[in-house]
Design an enzyme around this catalytic site. Structure first.
Site, short mmCIF file in Angstrom:
data_model
loop_
_atom_site.label_atom_id
_atom_site.label_comp_id
_atom_site.label_asym_id
_atom_site.label_seq_id
_atom_site.Cartn_x
_atom_site.Cartn_y
_atom_site.Cartn_z
N ARG A 114 0.87 -1.18 0.00
CA ARG A 114 0.00 0.00 0.00
C ARG A 114 0.91 1.23 0.00
O ARG A 114 2.12 1.12 0.15
CB ARG A 114 -1.01 -0.01 1.16
CG ARG A 114 -0.66 -0.61 2.45
CD ARG A 114 0.42 0.08 3.24
NE ARG A 114 0.18 1.49 3.35
CZ ARG A 114 1.12 2.39 3.57
NH1 ARG A 114 2.40 2.02 3.72
NH2 ARG A 114 0.85 3.67 3.65
N GLY A 115 0.27 2.39 -0.18
CA GLY A 115 1.05 3.62 -0.36
C GLY A 115 1.14 3.88 -1.86
O GLY A 115 1.49 2.97 -2.63
N ALA A 116 0.81 5.11 -2.26
CA ALA A 116 0.62 5.39 -3.70
C ALA A 116 1.80 4.98 -4.59
O ALA A 116 1.62 4.23 -5.56
CB ALA A 116 0.26 6.86 -3.88
N ARG B 49 -7.23 -0.64 -6.92
CA ARG B 49 -7.61 0.43 -5.98
C ARG B 49 -7.86 1.70 -6.80
O ARG B 49 -7.17 1.94 -7.79
CB ARG B 49 -6.52 0.67 -4.92
CG ARG B 49 -6.43 -0.46 -3.90
CD ARG B 49 -5.54 -0.11 -2.73
NE ARG B 49 -6.19 0.79 -1.78
CZ ARG B 49 -5.55 1.33 -0.74
NH1 ARG B 49 -4.28 1.06 -0.52
NH2 ARG B 49 -6.19 2.15 0.09
N GLN C 84 -1.98 2.69 9.94
CA GLN C 84 -0.68 2.75 9.24
C GLN C 84 0.38 3.47 10.10
O GLN C 84 1.56 3.12 10.06
CB GLN C 84 -0.81 3.52 7.91
CG GLN C 84 -1.51 2.76 6.80
CD GLN C 84 -3.01 3.01 6.78
OE1 GLN C 84 -3.61 3.35 7.79
NE2 GLN C 84 -3.62 2.82 5.63
N ASP D 264 -2.03 10.79 -2.37
CA ASP D 264 -2.44 9.73 -3.31
C ASP D 264 -2.78 10.30 -4.67
O ASP D 264 -2.67 9.63 -5.69
CB ASP D 264 -3.63 8.95 -2.75
CG ASP D 264 -3.13 8.01 -1.67
OD1 ASP D 264 -2.93 8.49 -0.54
OD2 ASP D 264 -2.87 6.84 -1.99
N ASN E 160 -5.44 12.43 0.25
CA ASN E 160 -4.50 11.62 1.05
C ASN E 160 -5.32 10.87 2.09
O ASN E 160 -6.55 10.99 2.16
CB ASN E 160 -3.43 12.52 1.68
CG ASN E 160 -2.32 11.71 2.33
OD1 ASN E 160 -1.78 10.80 1.70
ND2 ASN E 160 -2.00 11.98 3.58
N LYS E 161 -4.63 10.11 2.90
CA LYS E 161 -5.28 9.24 3.89
C LYS E 161 -6.32 10.00 4.71
O LYS E 161 -6.09 11.14 5.13
CB LYS E 161 -4.18 8.66 4.80
CG LYS E 161 -4.62 7.74 5.90
CD LYS E 161 -5.52 6.62 5.44
CE LYS E 161 -4.96 5.80 4.30
NZ LYS E 161 -6.00 4.89 3.69
#
Ligand code: MRU
Length: 353
Positions: A57-59, A100, A202, A243, A253-254
Site C-alpha cells: 500500500r502507499g501510492a 484500488r 498505518q 495519493d 490523502n489518507k
C-alpha cells in the site's frame, strides 16, 4: 500464486518490494510490526490481489508493484507463445487498474507500461521489465531529492507530525513525507510525532516501526489528540504524502489529513505535502473530481457488529481531500510550490515538458 517465508529481524531491511529476477517479493504490511513475512508473486492476478488487500500500500509502492505485475504478465503470456499474448497482457493491465481507485500513481505506472509494451521490439519482456525497474529506481531518486528540498523548507522546526505511512514501505524506498523527516533528522534533531491513522493504523503499525528501524525517536499520538498537540505548541509542521494531487493543488490523502489541515490553520501550524510528480493528476482540475475509495466496513467495525441482522453499520472512506488553500507547500522532485495554486502546480508540468 504466492509462497510465504518469514524472515528474522536480523535480515530485515525496510523494503516493501523486491524484484528477484523472475518474481516480485512483497512484504505483507498487514502483518507488521509483529511478523515480517514476504509473499512471492509470479503473475499479475497475484499482484492485483496484493494491492487490493493492502499487502502492499502507499501510492508510489502501488504503482511500482503494478508495473512489475505487467512485466510478470508479459513473462507469462509471451513465453507461452500464445497468438493473443498482447491481448492477454492488456486484460491483465485492466485488472491491475481495478485494484484500488484513488492513488493516481497506479494509473500513471500502467500508462508507462503500456507505452513500453507498444514499442516495436522483439523483446517485450526486456522492454517492460526495464520500464518497471526504471519506475522503481526513479521513485527512490525522487524521494531523496524531496527529502533535501523538504528539509530546507522546514529548517529550524522543532517538531513535526506525520500521518499514515509514507516511508520506504509506501514507496520504492526512503519515502516522501517520511523522507523529508529522515533528511531533516539527519541535519538536526527534531521531535517527530506520528498519528495512529485509524482505522487501518498505518501510523501505529508501520510508521513508528519504520522510524525505529532507522534509530529515529518517534512519539505516537492518537488521532484524536492532534488538536491538543498543536495547541501545546510542540509542532511547527504537519508533513504528509499524497495519493492524488489535482491540477489546482487540492490533495487526496489518507482519511484524517483534511482534519489535520483544518486544525493546523486554527493553530498556525504549516502543512507540507511531499509527493513525486507521478502523483499529480494533470487531467483532474480539482479535488472534488477525485474518486475516494470506500473500503469494507469490516476494516472499521468489530466482529460483533458484523453479524447478520446487525443494526450497526460503518461508513469507511479511506481518503479525503485537503483544499490547496490549506496547504503551505507541495514538495516534488521537480521543486517545491509554496501556497499552491493552479499556476504553481502547472509550473511543475512546464518543467517536465
Ligand atoms: O491506504 P493506503 O495505506 O495505501 O494510503 C496511503 C496514503 O494515504 C499515503 O499517505 C500516500 O499513499 C502517500 S505514500 C508515499
Amino acid at each position: 500464486m504466492t509462497m510465504q517465508n518469514e524472515l528474522t529481524v536480523d535480515e530485515l531491511t525496510v523494503q516493501a518490494l523486491q524484484w528477484t529476477g523472475s518474481t516480485l517479493r512483497v512484504l505483507d504490511q498487514r502483518q507488521l510490526p509483529e511478523h515480517i513475512v514476504y509473499d512471492e508473486y509470479n503473475d499479475a492476478a497475484g499482484v492485483t490481489e496484493a494491492i487490493a488487500t493492502m499487502r502492499v500500500r502507499g501510492a508510489p509502492a502501488i504503482g511500482i508493484a503494478a508495473a512489475y505485475g505487467v512485466a510478470l504478465s508479459v513473462r507469462r503470456h509471451y513465453s507461452e507463445y500464445s497468438a493473443h499474448w498482447r491481448q492477454n497482457v492488456m486484460a491483465d493491465i485492466e485488472m491491475l487498474a481495478k485494484s484500488r481507485p484513488t492513488a493516481v500513481n497506479l494509473f500513471w505506472a500502467l500508462d508507462q507500461m503500456r507505452t513500453a509494451l507498444n514499442q516495436q521490439t522483439e523483446q517485450p519482456l526486456a522492454a517492460t521489465l526495464a520500464c518497471a525497474e526504471k519506475i522503481h529506481a526513479d521513485d527512490i531518486a525522487a524521494n531523496y531529492k524531496m527529502g533535501e528540498l523538504g528539509a530546507d523548507i522546514i529548517a529550524g522546526a522543532k517538531g513535526v507530525m506525520t500521518h499514515c505511512n509514507t516511508g520506504a514501505l509506501a514507496t520504492g524506498g526512503y519515502g516522501t513525507a517520511l523522507g523529508v523527516i529522515r533528511s531533516a533528522y539527519k541535519r538536526n534533531h527534531i521531535n517527530v510525532y506520528a498519528g495512529e491513522t485509524r482505522p487501518w493504523l498505518q501510523g501505529m503499525r508501520l510508521t513508528v516501526w519504520e522510524l525505529a528501524q532507522d534509530g529515529i525517536p518517534v512519539t505516537l499520538v492518537a488521532d484524536s489528540a492532534a488538536a491538543w498537540l498543536m495547541k501545546s505548541g510542540a509542532i511547527d509542521w504537519i508533513i504528509v504524502g499524497a495519493d492524488r494531487i489535482a491540477a489546482n493543488g487540492d490533495t487526496a490523502n489518507k482519511i484524517g489529513t483534511y482534519s489535520l489541515a483544518v486544525l493546523a490553520k486554527q493553530h498556525g501550524v504549516k502543512l507540507m505535502v511531499a509527493a513525486p510528480t507521478s502523483t499529480i493528476d494533470w487531467k483532474t482540475a480539482s479535488g472534488d473530481q477525485i474518486e475516494i475509495e470506500q473500503r469494507h466496513q469490516n476494516e472499521l467495525l468489530p466482529a460483533c457488529y458484523l453479524k447478520e441482522g446487525s443494526l450497526v453499520s460503518a461508513w469507511n472512506p479511506v481518503f479525503d481531500v485537503t483544499p490547496a488553500e490549506l496547504i503551505s507547500a507541495i514538495v516534488t522532485e521537480r521543486g517545491a510550490v509554496l501556497n499552491p495554486s493552479e499556476q504553481g502546480v502547472r509550473s511543475l508540468k512546464n518543467d517536465i515538458e
